[in-house]
Design a protein around this motif. Structure first.
Motif, PDB file in Angstrom:
ATOM      1  N   ILE A 111       0.873  -1.175   0.000  1.00  0.00           N
ATOM      2  CA  ILE A 111       0.000   0.000   0.000  1.00  0.00           C
ATOM      3  C   ILE A 111       0.908   1.221   0.000  1.00  0.00           C
ATOM      4  N   ASN A 112       0.818   2.047  -1.026  1.00  0.00           N
ATOM      5  CA  ASN A 112       1.664   3.237  -1.145  1.00  0.00           C
ATOM      6  C   ASN A 112       3.146   2.905  -0.939  1.00  0.00           C
ATOM      7  N   GLU A 113       3.597   1.873  -1.590  1.00  0.00           N
ATOM      8  CA  GLU A 113       4.986   1.414  -1.547  1.00  0.00           C
ATOM      9  C   GLU A 113       5.445   0.961  -0.156  1.00  0.00           C
ATOM     10  N   LEU A 114       4.501   0.704   0.737  1.00  0.00           N
ATOM     11  CA  LEU A 114       4.793   0.130   2.047  1.00  0.00           C
ATOM     12  C   LEU A 114       4.347  -1.323   2.010  1.00  0.00           C
ATOM     13  N   GLU A 115       5.223  -2.235   2.418  1.00  0.00           N
ATOM     14  CA  GLU A 115       4.943  -3.668   2.314  1.00  0.00           C
ATOM     15  C   GLU A 115       4.462  -4.246   3.632  1.00  0.00           C
ATOM     16  N   ILE A 133      -4.414  -1.190  -3.580  1.00  0.00           N
ATOM     17  CA  ILE A 133      -3.694  -2.148  -2.749  1.00  0.00           C
ATOM     18  C   ILE A 133      -3.203  -3.242  -3.686  1.00  0.00           C
ATOM     19  N   ASN A 134      -1.902  -3.527  -3.658  1.00  0.00           N
ATOM     20  CA  ASN A 134      -1.311  -4.592  -4.473  1.00  0.00           C
ATOM     21  C   ASN A 134      -1.136  -5.832  -3.602  1.00  0.00           C
ATOM     22  N   VAL A 135      -1.669  -6.943  -4.059  1.00  0.00           N
ATOM     23  CA  VAL A 135      -1.554  -8.198  -3.326  1.00  0.00           C
ATOM     24  C   VAL A 135      -0.698  -9.142  -4.160  1.00  0.00           C
ATOM     25  N   GLN A 136       0.345  -9.705  -3.548  1.00  0.00           N
ATOM     26  CA  GLN A 136       1.197 -10.651  -4.262  1.00  0.00           C
ATOM     27  C   GLN A 136       1.100 -12.000  -3.558  1.00  0.00           C
ATOM     28  N   PHE A 137       0.784 -13.052  -4.348  1.00  0.00           N
ATOM     29  CA  PHE A 137       0.541 -14.367  -3.770  1.00  0.00           C
ATOM     30  C   PHE A 137       0.839 -15.451  -4.788  1.00  0.00           C
TER      31      PHE A 137
END
Length: 164
Positions: A111-115, A133-137
């Motif tokens: 979120i806003n380049e915070l992991e 929101i980026n979700v990586q899975f």
């Protein structure tokens, strides 16, 4: 010695006759076609790569319609890593819920380049303001899963995610 020669000649001739009969049968094309093996008739599963693939972005709401959704259904492949952007494009508050997160290996949420790195699945993603929101899975368990904005599902803010 003549018995041995006779025996060798008879063996040789029998091998030649049997082979020529086999070749003749192989050339015989009036037999019905043999059915193709099952593996040839089935379609191949999509290739899995080591690099994460992008899932089409899910956009909740728009400037003109708080209940718009750009895509409802998604198809993934088990064993493949993915990056999924989920965006709130309206000034509405959205609570994004999916049972998918309990059936994947979660790498991170950005979120806003915070992991955010976790040992378990998030209960939901909440959008209090427009943003992404980026979700990586990695998709792990094949099946059919749902996603929704629970209070707005009856207005069309729901869909399904299929992992093959």
């Amino acid at each position: 010695m003549t018995n041995q020669k006779s025996l060798l000649l008879a063996t040789f001739l029998s091998v030649v006759v049997v082979q020529s009969f086999a070749f003749a049968q192989a050339d015989d094309d009036d037999d019905p076609a043999a059915p193709k093996p099952k593996a040839e008739t089935q379609t191949k599963a999509p290739a899995i790569s080591r690099a994460s693939k992008n899932v089409p972005e899910l956009i909740l709401g728009s400037k003109t319609d708080d209940f718009a959704v750009n895509q409802k259904d998604f198809e993934l492949v088990a064993g493949q890593g993915y990056r999924w952007k989920i965006t709130s494009a309206a000034g509405f508050e959205y609570k994004f819920v999916t049972d998918l997160f309990r059936n994947v290996w979660m790498n991170q949420i950005v979120i806003n380049e915070l992991e955010v790195h976790m040992n378990g699945a998030p209960a939901w993603l909440e959008f209090d303001a427009p943003g992404t929101i980026n979700v990586q899975f990695t998709a792990v368990r094949p099946g059919e899963y749902t996603w929704s904005v629970p209070d707005l599902a009856d207005k069309g803010m729901k869909g399904k995610i299929t992992i093959k």
